[in-house]
Each structure stands twice: as structure tokens, then as C-alpha cells.
Design a protein around this motif. Sequence first.
Motif, mmCIF file in Angstrom:
data_model
loop_
_atom_site.group_PDB
_atom_site.id
_atom_site.type_symbol
_atom_site.label_atom_id
_atom_site.label_comp_id
_atom_site.label_asym_id
_atom_site.label_seq_id
_atom_site.Cartn_x
_atom_site.Cartn_y
_atom_site.Cartn_z
ATOM 1 N N TYR A 32 0.807 -1.217 0.000
ATOM 2 C CA TYR A 32 0.000 0.000 0.000
ATOM 3 C C TYR A 32 0.845 1.274 0.000
ATOM 4 O O TYR A 32 0.769 2.073 -0.934
ATOM 5 N N PHE A 33 1.652 1.457 1.038
ATOM 6 C CA PHE A 33 2.357 2.731 1.184
ATOM 7 C C PHE A 33 3.462 2.914 0.147
ATOM 8 O O PHE A 33 3.725 4.047 -0.284
ATOM 9 N N LEU A 34 4.108 1.867 -0.273
ATOM 10 C CA LEU A 34 5.148 2.004 -1.293
ATOM 11 C C LEU A 34 4.531 2.442 -2.617
ATOM 12 O O LEU A 34 5.072 3.302 -3.318
ATOM 13 N N LYS A 35 3.389 1.870 -2.937
ATOM 14 C CA LYS A 35 2.683 2.263 -4.156
ATOM 15 C C LYS A 35 2.168 3.701 -4.037
ATOM 16 O O LYS A 35 2.257 4.474 -4.989
ATOM 17 N N MET A 36 1.648 4.055 -2.856
ATOM 18 C CA MET A 36 1.107 5.401 -2.641
ATOM 19 C C MET A 36 2.212 6.467 -2.658
ATOM 20 O O MET A 36 1.941 7.628 -2.958
ATOM 21 N N SER A 37 3.441 6.072 -2.323
ATOM 22 C CA SER A 37 4.518 7.067 -2.256
ATOM 23 C C SER A 37 4.962 7.546 -3.634
ATOM 24 O O SER A 37 5.661 8.559 -3.731
ATOM 25 N N GLY A 38 4.568 6.837 -4.687
ATOM 26 C CA GLY A 38 4.918 7.266 -6.049
ATOM 27 C C GLY A 38 6.413 7.324 -6.263
ATOM 28 O O GLY A 38 6.936 8.317 -6.753
ATOM 29 N N PHE A 77 8.685 7.281 -3.839
ATOM 30 C CA PHE A 77 9.169 8.138 -2.751
ATOM 31 C C PHE A 77 9.170 9.622 -3.129
ATOM 32 O O PHE A 77 10.012 10.391 -2.690
ATOM 33 N N THR A 78 8.199 10.022 -3.953
ATOM 34 C CA THR A 78 8.075 11.436 -4.312
ATOM 35 C C THR A 78 7.049 12.157 -3.445
ATOM 36 O O THR A 78 7.035 13.383 -3.411
ATOM 37 N N LYS A 79 6.182 11.415 -2.753
ATOM 38 C CA LYS A 79 5.182 11.993 -1.849
ATOM 39 C C LYS A 79 5.658 11.781 -0.418
ATOM 40 O O LYS A 79 5.968 10.659 -0.019
ATOM 41 N N LEU A 80 5.724 12.854 0.339
ATOM 42 C CA LEU A 80 6.372 12.840 1.651
ATOM 43 C C LEU A 80 5.687 11.936 2.674
ATOM 44 O O LEU A 80 6.326 11.050 3.252
ATOM 45 N N LEU A 81 4.404 12.138 2.943
ATOM 46 C CA LEU A 81 3.733 11.390 4.009
ATOM 47 C C LEU A 81 3.676 9.883 3.755
ATOM 48 O O LEU A 81 3.994 9.102 4.650
ATOM 49 N N PRO A 82 3.281 9.436 2.554
ATOM 50 C CA PRO A 82 3.321 7.983 2.334
ATOM 51 C C PRO A 82 4.742 7.404 2.397
ATOM 52 O O PRO A 82 4.934 6.267 2.847
ATOM 53 N N SER A 83 5.733 8.192 2.010
ATOM 54 C CA SER A 83 7.125 7.731 2.084
ATOM 55 C C SER A 83 7.564 7.559 3.527
ATOM 56 O O SER A 83 8.205 6.559 3.881
ATOM 57 N N ILE A 84 7.217 8.528 4.388
ATOM 58 C CA ILE A 84 7.563 8.430 5.804
ATOM 59 C C ILE A 84 6.832 7.257 6.447
ATOM 60 O O ILE A 84 7.422 6.477 7.207
ATOM 61 N N ALA A 85 5.530 7.116 6.132
ATOM 62 C CA ALA A 85 4.752 6.004 6.682
ATOM 63 C C ALA A 85 5.338 4.661 6.238
ATOM 64 O O ALA A 85 5.444 3.727 7.039
ATOM 65 N N GLY A 133 8.476 4.001 5.457
ATOM 66 C CA GLY A 133 9.721 3.770 6.191
ATOM 67 C C GLY A 133 9.485 3.336 7.623
ATOM 68 O O GLY A 133 10.126 2.414 8.127
ATOM 69 N N ILE A 134 8.560 3.999 8.295
ATOM 70 C CA ILE A 134 8.262 3.645 9.695
ATOM 71 C C ILE A 134 7.696 2.238 9.787
ATOM 72 O O ILE A 134 8.085 1.446 10.657
ATOM 73 N N ILE A 135 6.786 1.897 8.879
ATOM 74 C CA ILE A 135 6.172 0.563 8.921
ATOM 75 C C ILE A 135 7.194 -0.514 8.590
ATOM 76 O O ILE A 135 7.182 -1.597 9.191
ATOM 77 N N ILE A 136 8.104 -0.249 7.681
ATOM 78 C CA ILE A 136 9.156 -1.231 7.385
ATOM 79 C C ILE A 136 10.050 -1.423 8.607
ATOM 80 O O ILE A 136 10.437 -2.554 8.935
ATOM 81 N N LEU A 137 10.367 -0.345 9.305
ATOM 82 C CA LEU A 137 11.159 -0.475 10.536
ATOM 83 C C LEU A 137 10.421 -1.300 11.588
ATOM 84 O O LEU A 137 11.025 -2.134 12.276
ATOM 85 N N LEU A 138 9.117 -1.104 11.720
ATOM 86 C CA LEU A 138 8.333 -1.906 12.653
ATOM 87 C C LEU A 138 8.324 -3.384 12.240
ATOM 88 O O LEU A 138 8.384 -4.281 13.087
#
Length: 166
Positions: free
Chosen positions: A76-82, A84-92, A94-99
Amino acid sequence: MKKLSLYLLQLTKHPETWGGIHEKTISHWSKSNKNSHWFMRWLNENYLLELNSMKLLIAYIFLLAGIFLGILANGYFLKMSGGFTKLLPSIACGIIILLAVFCLSRAMNTIPVGFTYATYGGLTIIGVTLFGIIKYNQTPNIYGSIGIVLILIGVVLVNYLGRINS
């Protein structure tokens, strides 16, 4: 018997001490109770099996949480980040991958590293593929479907028939 009961109570209150009844406690309790050897053998065998199965269950819960987080981050979030050009989905993402990696590290305390990562990788691939089918209508062809089935067979073989020689 009172000392043993207090020790077992301590084990239930402090799960970080799980891993079995310590030999020092067993030998101390056995020396003070001369007729207790059969009971201690029984307790040691049965209680350790229960604790080991509890540790394994907790490890698989962490593994499943890591798989779920991996599917969420990658599907979901990797696709939404476009890219990694969109800030909030990119941060989300990264955080979820760390979790997810944190959950994997907790699972690896009990489950062998190779089994943990093979299960995580395989089931995350299957989950992201199913997520892509449902959310984005991205249906794999026959070869992709056969590959997904083979991945699932591999995960089952690793977890049910695989052994580590140490």
C-alpha cells in the motif's frame, strides 16, 4: 514446595525469565526434598515443553505481525509514495518497514534466522500479490500463479519439515 511455588509464580509474573526452570533452583529444591526426584523430572519435562511452546507461539505472533506490516508497507504505502516522491506515504512506508524489521528481530530470538526470513519473504510476496489483485486489479498470468503456489509450498516445507543442524 513453597519455594517452588514462589518460583513458578515469579516466572509467570516476569516472562523475560522464561526459558525454563534454572538448574540451580531445581538442584536446591531437590536437595531439600529427598523424595522429589520423580516430581522434578516430570515438572522439568512438562513445564519446559509448555514454556518452549509459549515462546514459539509468541515468536510466530511477532512473525505474523512482521508479515502484515511488510504487506502494508510494500503493498500500500510504497505504491502510494509514487517512487518516494510523496512525503507522508514515504515516511509512513519507512516507519512501517522499521516496525516489520523489529517484529522479525523478535521472532528470530526463537525461530531460526533462515526460517524466519524465508517465511517472511514468501508470505509477504504472496500477501502483496493478493493485495495487488484485490486493490489494483493486477492479476498474474499462469506462470506467476504457479510461482506463487511454489512459494507457498516452500514456506510450508520450511516450517513443518525443515530442521537446523547445529
